[in-house]
Design a protein around this motif. Structure first.
Motif, PDB file in Angstrom:
ATOM      1  N   PRO A  15      34.442  36.041  45.665  1.00  0.00           N
ATOM      2  CA  PRO A  15      34.209  37.217  46.598  1.00  0.00           C
ATOM      3  C   PRO A  15      33.726  38.436  45.899  1.00  0.00           C
ATOM      4  O   PRO A  15      33.874  38.517  44.805  1.00  0.00           O
ATOM      5  N   SER A  16      32.638  39.061  46.327  1.00  0.00           N
ATOM      6  CA  SER A  16      31.980  40.179  45.574  1.00  0.00           C
ATOM      7  C   SER A  16      33.044  41.329  45.348  1.00  0.00           C
ATOM      8  O   SER A  16      34.146  41.571  46.201  1.00  0.00           O
ATOM      9  N   GLY A  17      33.026  41.621  43.927  1.00  0.00           N
ATOM     10  CA  GLY A  17      33.912  42.728  43.556  1.00  0.00           C
ATOM     11  C   GLY A  17      35.230  42.089  42.677  1.00  0.00           C
ATOM     12  O   GLY A  17      35.771  42.784  42.312  1.00  0.00           O
ATOM     13  N   SER A  18      35.113  40.813  42.560  1.00  0.00           N
ATOM     14  CA  SER A  18      36.164  40.027  41.969  1.00  0.00           C
ATOM     15  C   SER A  18      36.063  40.278  40.406  1.00  0.00           C
ATOM     16  O   SER A  18      37.032  39.704  39.663  1.00  0.00           O
ATOM     17  N   GLY A  19      34.615  40.450  39.893  1.00  0.00           N
ATOM     18  CA  GLY A  19      34.841  40.542  38.402  1.00  0.00           C
ATOM     19  C   GLY A  19      33.787  39.245  38.069  1.00  0.00           C
ATOM     20  O   GLY A  19      33.870  39.226  36.876  1.00  0.00           O
ATOM     21  N   LYS A  20      33.037  38.730  39.032  1.00  0.00           N
ATOM     22  CA  LYS A  20      32.290  37.392  38.440  1.00  0.00           C
ATOM     23  C   LYS A  20      31.369  37.806  37.631  1.00  0.00           C
ATOM     24  O   LYS A  20      31.037  37.320  36.659  1.00  0.00           O
ATOM     25  N   ARG A 136      39.123  48.761  45.545  1.00  0.00           N
ATOM     26  CA  ARG A 136      39.119  49.823  44.510  1.00  0.00           C
ATOM     27  C   ARG A 136      38.041  49.707  43.403  1.00  0.00           C
ATOM     28  O   ARG A 136      37.173  50.294  43.178  1.00  0.00           O
ATOM     29  N   ARG A 137      37.757  48.155  43.102  1.00  0.00           N
ATOM     30  CA  ARG A 137      36.594  47.697  42.119  1.00  0.00           C
ATOM     31  C   ARG A 137      35.432  48.205  42.843  1.00  0.00           C
ATOM     32  O   ARG A 137      34.501  48.523  41.866  1.00  0.00           O
ATOM     33  N   LEU A 138      35.174  47.796  44.032  1.00  0.00           N
ATOM     34  CA  LEU A 138      33.939  47.826  44.611  1.00  0.00           C
ATOM     35  C   LEU A 138      33.500  49.511  44.762  1.00  0.00           C
ATOM     36  O   LEU A 138      32.419  49.867  44.570  1.00  0.00           O
ATOM     37  N   ALA A 140      34.705  51.746  42.720  1.00  0.00           N
ATOM     38  CA  ALA A 140      34.313  52.398  41.550  1.00  0.00           C
ATOM     39  C   ALA A 140      33.077  51.871  41.120  1.00  0.00           C
ATOM     40  O   ALA A 140      32.332  52.657  40.370  1.00  0.00           O
ATOM     41  N   ARG A 141      32.696  50.660  41.184  1.00  0.00           N
ATOM     42  CA  ARG A 141      31.376  50.393  40.853  1.00  0.00           C
ATOM     43  C   ARG A 141      30.239  51.149  41.294  1.00  0.00           C
ATOM     44  O   ARG A 141      29.076  51.232  40.671  1.00  0.00           O
ATOM     45  N   GLY A 142      30.585  51.724  42.447  1.00  0.00           N
ATOM     46  CA  GLY A 142      29.249  52.524  43.052  1.00  0.00           C
ATOM     47  C   GLY A 142      28.236  51.925  43.851  1.00  0.00           C
ATOM     48  O   GLY A 142      27.170  52.651  43.749  1.00  0.00           O
ATOM     49  N   ASN A 172      41.327  37.111  38.045  1.00  0.00           N
ATOM     50  CA  ASN A 172      41.056  38.235  36.984  1.00  0.00           C
ATOM     51  C   ASN A 172      41.869  39.663  37.162  1.00  0.00           C
ATOM     52  O   ASN A 172      41.311  40.460  37.842  1.00  0.00           O
ATOM     53  N   ASP A 173      43.136  39.411  36.496  1.00  0.00           N
ATOM     54  CA  ASP A 173      43.796  40.502  36.440  1.00  0.00           C
ATOM     55  C   ASP A 173      43.596  41.273  35.268  1.00  0.00           C
ATOM     56  O   ASP A 173      42.841  42.312  35.193  1.00  0.00           O
ATOM     57  N   ASP A 174      44.091  40.585  34.163  1.00  0.00           N
ATOM     58  CA  ASP A 174      43.578  41.089  32.823  1.00  0.00           C
ATOM     59  C   ASP A 174      42.349  40.535  32.350  1.00  0.00           C
ATOM     60  O   ASP A 174      42.269  39.351  32.387  1.00  0.00           O
ATOM     61  N   LEU A 175      41.283  41.255  32.162  1.00  0.00           N
ATOM     62  CA  LEU A 175      40.123  40.664  31.719  1.00  0.00           C
ATOM     63  C   LEU A 175      40.087  39.651  30.676  1.00  0.00           C
ATOM     64  O   LEU A 175      39.181  38.827  30.618  1.00  0.00           O
TER      65      LEU A 175
HETATM   66  P1  ADP Z   1      31.269  41.003  41.202  1.00  0.00           P
HETATM   67  O1  ADP Z   1      30.273  40.419  40.424  1.00  0.00           O
HETATM   68  O2  ADP Z   1      32.198  39.844  41.438  1.00  0.00           O
HETATM   69  O3  ADP Z   1      30.887  41.667  42.413  1.00  0.00           O
HETATM   70  P2  ADP Z   1      31.813  42.886  38.914  1.00  0.00           P
HETATM   71  O4  ADP Z   1      31.683  42.148  37.809  1.00  0.00           O
HETATM   72  O5  ADP Z   1      30.395  43.680  39.447  1.00  0.00           O
HETATM   73  O6  ADP Z   1      32.125  41.861  40.171  1.00  0.00           O
HETATM   74  O7  ADP Z   1      33.205  43.712  38.994  1.00  0.00           O
HETATM   75  C1  ADP Z   1      33.367  44.767  40.045  1.00  0.00           C
HETATM   76  C2  ADP Z   1      33.817  46.198  39.402  1.00  0.00           C
HETATM   77  O8  ADP Z   1      35.217  45.467  38.601  1.00  0.00           O
HETATM   78  C3  ADP Z   1      32.990  46.392  38.019  1.00  0.00           C
HETATM   79  O9  ADP Z   1      32.879  47.670  38.016  1.00  0.00           O
HETATM   80  C4  ADP Z   1      33.752  45.873  36.931  1.00  0.00           C
HETATM   81  O10 ADP Z   1      33.868  46.622  35.717  1.00  0.00           O
HETATM   82  C5  ADP Z   1      35.201  45.922  37.459  1.00  0.00           C
HETATM   83  N1  ADP Z   1      36.202  44.665  36.623  1.00  0.00           N
HETATM   84  C6  ADP Z   1      35.821  43.623  36.432  1.00  0.00           C
HETATM   85  N2  ADP Z   1      36.864  42.942  36.311  1.00  0.00           N
HETATM   86  C7  ADP Z   1      37.878  43.755  36.120  1.00  0.00           C
HETATM   87  C8  ADP Z   1      39.330  43.775  35.609  1.00  0.00           C
HETATM   88  N3  ADP Z   1      39.949  42.714  35.157  1.00  0.00           N
HETATM   89  N4  ADP Z   1      40.044  44.907  35.948  1.00  0.00           N
HETATM   90  C9  ADP Z   1      39.755  45.957  36.121  1.00  0.00           C
HETATM   91  N5  ADP Z   1      38.221  46.056  36.548  1.00  0.00           N
HETATM   92  C10 ADP Z   1      37.324  45.037  36.379  1.00  0.00           C
END
Ligand code: ADP
Ligand code: 5GP
Length: 194
Positions: A15-20, A136-138, A140-142, A172-175
């Motif tokens: 899903p979008s925002g997971s850190g893929k 929160r991640r989405l 923060a990504r802005g 994807n908790d701890d990067l």
């Molecule tokens: P996706 O490609 O799945 O949409 P992104 O790689 O762009 O996701 O990650 C979404 C946001 O979360 C980015 O701002 C990224 O820096 C952050 N992020 C990714 N992995 C982690 C993590 N393990 N812990 C905290 N923030 C993360």
């Protein structure tokens, strides 16, 4: 480099925002035998994105022409009015170059490729620890406005239900930990080379 012996594919979906995107970049750096498969799409480039590096950016008319030519392995309307597709010639370009394509793709596209290459693909589903954390991640990504944010969250909830259908799920908790798990999974799969 000479072409690969076996045409294997690494599929990463989430899903979008997971850190893929973050994890895919780290995997590509750690593993030079992988080649990023550049998809075609009809959305506008984001600041810093380049045609032919991040995506092949096409008009809807040109994208539909490529569908007509049967040049996609799979394609989907991933978001309202926005098409994305995996090009057959990208896979072949990477195999010819002696590497394995890494496709970064939505859940339905990932299942379509997995069905076409049941024994020669490795599919990995990346999951955020929770929907709240994903939001929160989405934020923060802005990169999202209120409407696209809600659309991505709704889609994420739906996509989570597909997770068990993939070969491997990585939380994807701890990067650092997630990166290592990803590298190990890919290394194990590619080492099984005939
Ligand atoms: P996706 O490609 O799945 O949409 P992104 O790689 O762009 O996701 O990650 C979404 C946001 O979360 C980015 O701002 C990224 O820096 C952050 N992020 C990714 N992995 C982690 C993590 N393990 N812990 C905290 N923030 C993360
Ligand atoms: P973004 O617009 O954030 O770059 O990508 C949106 C979604 O489209 C992501 O989930 C991404 O993985 C997916 N995607 C990218 N390329 C393809 C593709 O070729 N086919 C499909 N089905 N989805 C894709």
């Amino acid at each position: 480099m000479s072409r690969v012996k076996e045409e294997k594919i690494i599929i990463i979906t989430a899903p979008s925002g997971s850190g893929k995107t973050t994890l895919v970049k780290r995997l590509l750096n750690a593993y030079p035998l992988l080649g990023f498969s550049i998809s075609a799409c009809t959305r506008q480039p984001r600041p810093g994105e380049e045609h032919g590096r991040d995506y092949y950016f096409y008009s809807e008319e040109d994208f539909k022409q490529i569908i007509e030519e049967d040049a996609f392995i799979e394609w989907e309307m991933v978001y309202t009015g926005k098409y994305y597709g995996t090009l057959k010639k990208e896979m072949h370009r990477i195999w010819e170059d002696g590497r394995y394509p890494l496709v970064d793709i939505d859940v339905k596209g990932a299942l379509a490729i997995q069905d076409k290459y049941p024994t020669t693909s490795l599919s990995i589903f990346i999951q955020a620890p929770s929907i709240d954390e994903l939001r929160r991640r989405l934020v923060a990504r802005g990169t999202e406005n209120a409407q696209t944010l809600e659309e991505r969250i709704d889609k994420a909830e739906y996509e989570l239900s597909f997770a068990p259908q993939f070969h491997k799920i990585i939380i994807n908790d701890d990067l650092e930990k997630a990166t290592q798990e990803l590298v190990d999974a890919v290394a194990g799969f590619l080492k099984a080379e005939a």
